[in-house]
Design a protein around this motif. Structure first.
Motif, PDB file in Angstrom:
ATOM      1  N   THR A  33       0.951  -1.506   0.074  1.00 39.64           N
ATOM      2  CA  THR A  33      -0.013  -0.015   0.134  1.00 39.64           C
ATOM      3  C   THR A  33       0.693   1.507   0.221  1.00 39.64           C
ATOM      4  OG1 THR A  33      -1.390  -1.283   1.363  1.00 39.64           O
ATOM      5  CG2 THR A  33      -2.019   1.087   1.111  1.00 39.64           C
ATOM      6  N   PRO A  34       0.622   2.062  -0.719  1.00 34.57           N
ATOM      7  CA  PRO A  34       1.468   3.599  -0.952  1.00 34.57           C
ATOM      8  C   PRO A  34       1.030   4.207   0.607  1.00 34.57           C
ATOM      9  CG  PRO A  34       0.101   3.267  -2.978  1.00 34.57           C
ATOM     10  CD  PRO A  34      -0.326   2.011  -2.066  1.00 34.57           C
ATOM     11  N   PRO A  35       1.975   4.828   1.167  1.00 35.20           N
ATOM     12  CA  PRO A  35       1.526   5.367   2.438  1.00 35.20           C
ATOM     13  C   PRO A  35       0.657   6.626   2.311  1.00 35.20           C
ATOM     14  CG  PRO A  35       4.061   5.308   2.136  1.00 35.20           C
ATOM     15  CD  PRO A  35       3.375   4.972   0.809  1.00 35.20           C
ATOM     16  N   GLN A  36       0.652   7.298   1.165  1.00 37.24           N
ATOM     17  CA  GLN A  36      -0.528   8.290   1.060  1.00 37.24           C
ATOM     18  C   GLN A  36      -1.903   7.703   1.100  1.00 37.24           C
ATOM     19  OE1 GLN A  36       2.368   7.713  -0.803  1.00 37.24           O
ATOM     20  NE2 GLN A  36       3.003   9.678  -2.011  1.00 37.24           N
ATOM     21  N   LEU A  37      -2.064   6.477   0.328  1.00 33.21           N
ATOM     22  CA  LEU A  37      -3.334   5.851   0.156  1.00 33.21           C
ATOM     23  C   LEU A  37      -3.847   5.439   1.673  1.00 33.21           C
ATOM     24  CD1 LEU A  37      -5.755   4.640  -1.347  1.00 33.21           C
ATOM     25  CD2 LEU A  37      -4.448   2.821  -1.574  1.00 33.21           C
ATOM     26  N   ALA A  38      -2.660   4.673   2.295  1.00 31.38           N
ATOM     27  CA  ALA A  38      -3.271   4.261   3.876  1.00 31.38           C
ATOM     28  C   ALA A  38      -3.738   5.458   4.810  1.00 31.38           C
ATOM     29  CB  ALA A  38      -1.893   3.656   4.219  1.00 31.38           C
ATOM     30  N   GLN A  39      -2.992   6.712   4.540  1.00 30.21           N
ATOM     31  CA  GLN A  39      -3.325   7.761   5.320  1.00 30.21           C
ATOM     32  C   GLN A  39      -4.791   8.352   4.818  1.00 30.21           C
ATOM     33  OE1 GLN A  39      -1.100   8.892   7.854  1.00 30.21           O
ATOM     34  NE2 GLN A  39      -3.026   9.226   8.436  1.00 30.21           N
ATOM     35  N   GLN A  40      -5.221   8.288   3.390  1.00 28.48           N
ATOM     36  CA  GLN A  40      -6.299   8.610   3.054  1.00 28.48           C
ATOM     37  C   GLN A  40      -7.508   7.898   3.822  1.00 28.48           C
ATOM     38  OE1 GLN A  40      -7.223  11.449   2.111  1.00 28.48           O
ATOM     39  NE2 GLN A  40      -5.060  12.161   1.449  1.00 28.48           N
ATOM     40  N   GLY A  75       3.909  -2.639   7.692  1.00 33.64           N
ATOM     41  CA  GLY A  75       3.258  -1.811   8.677  1.00 33.64           C
ATOM     42  C   GLY A  75       2.807  -0.414   8.200  1.00 33.64           C
ATOM     43  N   THR A  76       2.510  -0.205   6.921  1.00 38.85           N
ATOM     44  CA  THR A  76       2.238   0.914   6.356  1.00 38.85           C
ATOM     45  C   THR A  76       0.895   1.476   6.819  1.00 38.85           C
ATOM     46  OG1 THR A  76       3.295   0.536   4.137  1.00 38.85           O
ATOM     47  CG2 THR A  76       1.669   2.255   4.176  1.00 38.85           C
ATOM     48  N   MET A  77      -0.022   0.415   7.079  1.00 36.48           N
ATOM     49  CA  MET A  77      -1.156   0.847   7.587  1.00 36.48           C
ATOM     50  C   MET A  77      -1.018   1.263   8.991  1.00 36.48           C
ATOM     51  SD  MET A  77      -3.994   0.736   5.211  1.00 36.48           S
ATOM     52  CE  MET A  77      -4.264  -0.175   3.875  1.00 36.48           C
ATOM     53  N   LEU A  78      -0.342   0.635   9.591  1.00 35.70           N
ATOM     54  CA  LEU A  78      -0.352   0.879  11.169  1.00 35.70           C
ATOM     55  C   LEU A  78       0.574   2.269  11.486  1.00 35.70           C
ATOM     56  CD1 LEU A  78       0.432  -2.647  12.516  1.00 35.70           C
ATOM     57  CD2 LEU A  78      -1.580  -1.364  12.924  1.00 35.70           C
ATOM     58  N   LEU A  79       1.446   2.430  10.662  1.00 35.66           N
ATOM     59  CA  LEU A  79       2.211   3.972  10.873  1.00 35.66           C
ATOM     60  C   LEU A  79       0.946   5.005  10.471  1.00 35.66           C
ATOM     61  CD1 LEU A  79       5.522   3.103   8.645  1.00 35.66           C
ATOM     62  CD2 LEU A  79       5.265   3.898  11.330  1.00 35.66           C
ATOM     63  N   ASN A 111      -4.937  -4.450   3.786  1.00 38.84           N
ATOM     64  CA  ASN A 111      -4.649  -4.667   2.580  1.00 38.84           C
ATOM     65  C   ASN A 111      -4.454  -5.965   2.532  1.00 38.84           C
ATOM     66  OD1 ASN A 111      -4.146  -5.021  -0.184  1.00 38.84           O
ATOM     67  ND2 ASN A 111      -2.515  -3.749  -0.267  1.00 38.84           N
ATOM     68  N   PRO A 112      -5.371  -6.949   2.550  1.00 31.81           N
ATOM     69  CA  PRO A 112      -5.010  -8.582   2.421  1.00 31.81           C
ATOM     70  C   PRO A 112      -4.506  -8.801   1.304  1.00 31.81           C
ATOM     71  CG  PRO A 112      -7.431  -7.874   2.518  1.00 31.81           C
ATOM     72  CD  PRO A 112      -6.741  -6.588   2.363  1.00 31.81           C
ATOM     73  N   PRO A 113      -4.111 -10.351   1.395  1.00 31.37           N
ATOM     74  CA  PRO A 113      -3.554 -10.639  -0.017  1.00 31.37           C
ATOM     75  C   PRO A 113      -4.723 -10.927  -1.072  1.00 31.37           C
ATOM     76  CG  PRO A 113      -2.656 -11.995   1.949  1.00 31.37           C
ATOM     77  CD  PRO A 113      -3.647 -10.957   2.510  1.00 31.37           C
ATOM     78  N   LEU A 147      -4.346  11.418  -3.822  1.00 31.32           N
ATOM     79  CA  LEU A 147      -3.426  10.833  -2.410  1.00 31.32           C
ATOM     80  C   LEU A 147      -3.037  11.917  -1.466  1.00 31.32           C
ATOM     81  CD1 LEU A 147      -1.182   8.289  -4.531  1.00 31.32           C
ATOM     82  CD2 LEU A 147      -2.884   7.705  -3.102  1.00 31.32           C
ATOM     83  N   ALA A 148      -3.047  13.098  -2.327  1.00 31.33           N
ATOM     84  CA  ALA A 148      -2.560  14.122  -1.472  1.00 31.33           C
ATOM     85  C   ALA A 148      -3.825  14.812  -0.517  1.00 31.33           C
ATOM     86  CB  ALA A 148      -1.848  15.196  -2.156  1.00 31.33           C
TER      87      ALA A 148
END
Length: 326
Positions: free
Chosen positions: A94-101, A126-130, A209-211, A321-322
């Protein structure tokens, strides 16, 4: 482990560690972050020699002070995991920006602070957890001490993955994100689908973001994401929220019909995002992702409600994303 030692050396600003040898750096790190470095107590003599050599080799003429958690995740995703392994596991990072959105649209403000328990059952690096740590931090009082904030985060964030390297990367990224504290995260290596969470411990928010692994058994075909979605719905707290990345096929293909029926009979669909195929680095042009945001009601039957559908085109992906605008 060596990277963690060197980042502690450079990010904490401890002048005494700048010219120290590996042994001193390890002692200081182990004392300050005992929870993170518990595994050091089980190293053999040969392992210990390799570990100190790694620290010395990696740390010579390199300063890690500006290394960000997202960079560490990227190294894991792009360099340490082969394309073949990613395809076999159905893993698309997952791109970090997508996780944040995704975290931004979860209405944490309407959840009691003590109940804001977040789980990623397929946490990868860990992208989602961050993103969840950042979201929860923003909701804390400006008067809260760094120690109190850290205690809150480690008791309200959990992550599972069956890849032991991925869980170590997640713990490292969370450690970096929370320095100078950063200790004792609840990240476990386990097969999520074999776990059942008891009602008192169920999270109020699951973000994942599961497999996406597609499988065929005789005449039966399906997505592994279907199984994960069922698990997440079953183990989510009552009235809890789920934000999940799914393959677009989950929305419109017959082999996911039963999964959709089950999910939409037990949750209100709040939002659907249709994303361009190139929003993930490792997806083929024929594989498009989507995001679903739901709130569990557990009634076992569909109930009419309003849903927001966002279609993100390739030309506007950066804006989305932004800013979250589709």
């Amino acid at each position: 482990g060596a990277l963690a030692i060197l980042m502690i050396r450079d990010k904490t600003g401890n002048a005494a560690l700048v010219d120290a040898g590996p042994g001193v750096m390890i002692d200081v790190a182990q004392q300050r972050y005992s929870g993170y470095f518990q595994w050091l107590d089980h190293l053999s003599e040969d392992d210990w020699t390799s570990f100190t050599t790694l620290i010395a080799d990696l740390g010579t003429n390199i300063n890690f002070a500006s290394l960000e958690p997202a960079m560490v995740s990227d190294v894991y995703e792009q360099a340490l995991v082969t394309k073949l392994a990613r395809r076999q596991r159905g893993t698309f990072y997952t791109p970090p920006q997508l996780a944040q959105q995704m975290l931004n649209v979860v209405p944490f403000e309407h959840i009691e602070p003590s109940r804001r328990l977040v789980l990623d059952p397929a946490c990868g690096s860990g992208t989602m957890l961050l993103a969840a740590a950042n979201r929860l931090s923003q909701l804390q009082s400006d008067q809260a001490s760094s120690t109190a904030l850290h205690q809150y985060l480690i008791s309200h964030l959990r992550g599972y993955d069956d890849d032991p390297l991925a869980t170590e990367i997640t713990k490292l990224c969370l450690l970096m994100n929370a320095m100078p504290i950063g200790n004792s995260w609840q990240i476990n290596t386990l097969n999520t689908l074999q776990l059942q969470i008891q009602p008192p411990d169920r999270p109020s928010v699951i973000i994942s973001n599961p497999p996406w692994e597609f499988h065929r058994e005789g005449e039966n075909t399906g997505e592994r994401a279907n199984v994960f979605l069922t698990w997440m719905m079953d183990n989510l707290a009552a009235e809890g929220f789920l934000a999940c990345v799914v393959p677009l096929s989950w929305i419109n293909k017959n082999n996911s019909r039963s999964s959709r029926t089950y999910i939409l009979s037990n949750a209100d669909l709040l939002e659907v995002w249709r994303l361009p195929s190139n929003i993930f680095h490792s997806t083929a042009s024929t594989i498009a992702p989507a995001v679903v945001v739901l709130q569990k009601h557990g009634l076992g039957q569909y109930r009419s409600h309003m849903s927001l559908v966002k279609t993100v085109r390739t030309s506007s992906a950066d804006i989305f994303l932004a800013e979250g605008r589709a």
